[in-house]
Design a protein around this motif. Structure first.
Motif, PDB file in Angstrom:
ATOM      1  N   ARG A  24       2.489  11.035   0.119  1.00 16.77           N
ATOM      2  CA  ARG A  24       1.229  11.328   0.806  1.00 16.77           C
ATOM      3  C   ARG A  24       0.294  10.118   0.768  1.00 16.77           C
ATOM      4  O   ARG A  24      -0.362   9.785   1.755  1.00 16.77           O
ATOM      5  N   ALA A  25       0.240   9.467  -0.390  1.00 18.74           N
ATOM      6  CA  ALA A  25      -0.594   8.265  -0.501  1.00 18.74           C
ATOM      7  C   ALA A  25      -0.086   7.167   0.437  1.00 18.74           C
ATOM      8  O   ALA A  25      -0.868   6.492   1.110  1.00 18.74           O
ATOM      9  N   LEU A  26       1.225   6.985   0.499  1.00 14.79           N
ATOM     10  CA  LEU A  26       1.794   5.965   1.378  1.00 14.79           C
ATOM     11  C   LEU A  26       1.484   6.260   2.845  1.00 14.79           C
ATOM     12  O   LEU A  26       1.285   5.336   3.639  1.00 14.79           O
ATOM     13  N   LEU A  29      -1.483   4.668   4.582  1.00 16.32           N
ATOM     14  CA  LEU A  29      -1.408   3.271   4.998  1.00 16.32           C
ATOM     15  C   LEU A  29      -1.095   3.122   6.480  1.00 16.32           C
ATOM     16  O   LEU A  29      -1.083   2.002   6.992  1.00 16.32           O
ATOM     17  N   GLU A  30      -0.866   4.227   7.157  1.00 22.33           N
ATOM     18  CA  GLU A  30      -0.676   4.158   8.602  1.00 22.33           C
ATOM     19  C   GLU A  30      -1.979   3.774   9.312  1.00 22.33           C
ATOM     20  O   GLU A  30      -1.955   3.356  10.463  1.00 22.33           O
ATOM     21  N   ARG A  34      -8.545  -0.679   5.522  1.00 18.73           N
ATOM     22  CA  ARG A  34      -8.330  -0.373   4.107  1.00 18.73           C
ATOM     23  C   ARG A  34      -8.665   1.096   3.862  1.00 18.73           C
ATOM     24  O   ARG A  34      -9.613   1.634   4.429  1.00 18.73           O
ATOM     25  N   VAL A  35      -7.891   1.733   2.989  1.00 15.47           N
ATOM     26  CA  VAL A  35      -8.143   3.132   2.679  1.00 15.47           C
ATOM     27  C   VAL A  35      -8.433   3.285   1.185  1.00 15.47           C
ATOM     28  O   VAL A  35      -7.879   2.569   0.347  1.00 15.47           O
ATOM     29  N   ALA A 140      -5.332  -5.755  -1.372  1.00 17.18           N
ATOM     30  CA  ALA A 140      -5.248  -4.333  -1.713  1.00 17.18           C
ATOM     31  C   ALA A 140      -5.667  -3.500  -0.509  1.00 17.18           C
ATOM     32  O   ALA A 140      -6.851  -3.263  -0.282  1.00 17.18           O
ATOM     33  N   HIS A 141      -4.700  -3.047   0.246  1.00 16.40           N
ATOM     34  CA  HIS A 141      -4.984  -2.220   1.434  1.00 16.40           C
ATOM     35  C   HIS A 141      -5.260  -0.778   1.042  1.00 16.40           C
ATOM     36  O   HIS A 141      -5.926  -0.041   1.770  1.00 16.40           O
TER      37      HIS A 141
END
Length: 231
Positions: A24-26, A29-30, A34-35, A140-141
């Motif tokens: 879910r965390a990955l 990154l879509e 930055r998130v 760090a994205h």
């Protein structure tokens, strides 16, 4: 400024194993920008444990410099300020943090993605914040931030949620959580009696405040189901 955060889903979406949380965390990154992923929950629920495990897995997938970590603990007011305000005996309550500084750092993470952002850390042995102890690199994205009051609706904390891509709430049995908190206070110097008294007088009222924010989370993480220890 970041794009608007996703609309919160009802907290009855209970997360499963750690692998599902990593996925879910990955998926965040879509997004092109930055998130910032927020992990919240009451004192002693295990937010730091989850954050550290999650970051370790994400770094293994993405690289050490692709993930940042911003604990809210660094924004504790120093004891000198708490003494001035007469709030040292309530350390950990919402008004004993530098919420303005914390929000300003979150905004910088979005507004200045090409600059290294320095942030305060927290020294547990001293129970004091340490200036510029942490750095979040431009690489760090995804940044994971953790703290009790990420979903609080007032006191300046209401400015936090719009800066988060998602907010996860860590839940655990209250009796287990209180026992963990008592052991933590003993570990850092309190007598068993003083530790129990602090939990009941200070930590539990704060936990009740945080519990009211549970339904505002995107996901509720039942930490015991993940087989993780206390952090």
């Amino acid at each position: 400024m970041p794009s608007p955060a996703a609309e919160p889903r009802h907290a009855s979406q209970t997360a499963g194993p750690l692998d599902a949380l990593v996925d879910r965390a990955l998926s965040l990154l879509e997004r092109a920008e930055r998130v910032v992923l927020g992990i919240t929950g009451p004192p002693g629920a295990g937010k730091s444990t989850l954050a550290e495990m999650l970051i370790s897995r994400l770094c293994a997938d993405l690289g050490e410099e692709a993930v940042g970590h911003l604990p809210m603990d660094g924004y504790h007011l120093a004891d000198a300020q708490l003494d001035r305000l007469g709030r040292r005996d309530r350390k950990g309550a919402p008004d004993t943090f530098d919420v303005d500084g914390y929000v300003a750092t979150l905004r910088r993470l979005h507004d200045e993605p090409d600059r290294t952002v320095f942030a305060p850390g927290f020294e547990r042995d001293l129970e004091q914040p340490i200036a510029a102890a942490l750095s979040i690199l431009p690489s760090a994205h995804l940044v994971v931030t953790e703290g009790n009051y990420l979903l609080a609706p007032d006191g300046g904390w209401e400015r936090v949620r719009p800066l988060l891509a998602e907010a996860w709430y860590v839940d655990v049995d209250p009796a287990v959580r209180r026992e963990r908190l008592t052991r933590r206070h003993e570990q850092f110097g309190k007598s068993p009696g003083a530790a129990r008294a602090w939990v009941e007088r200070v930590d539990e009222p704060n936990a009740e405040l945080v519990a009211r924010t549970r339904d505002a989370a995107d996901v509720v993480v039942e930490l015991d189901r993940l087989g993780l220890g206390f952090g």
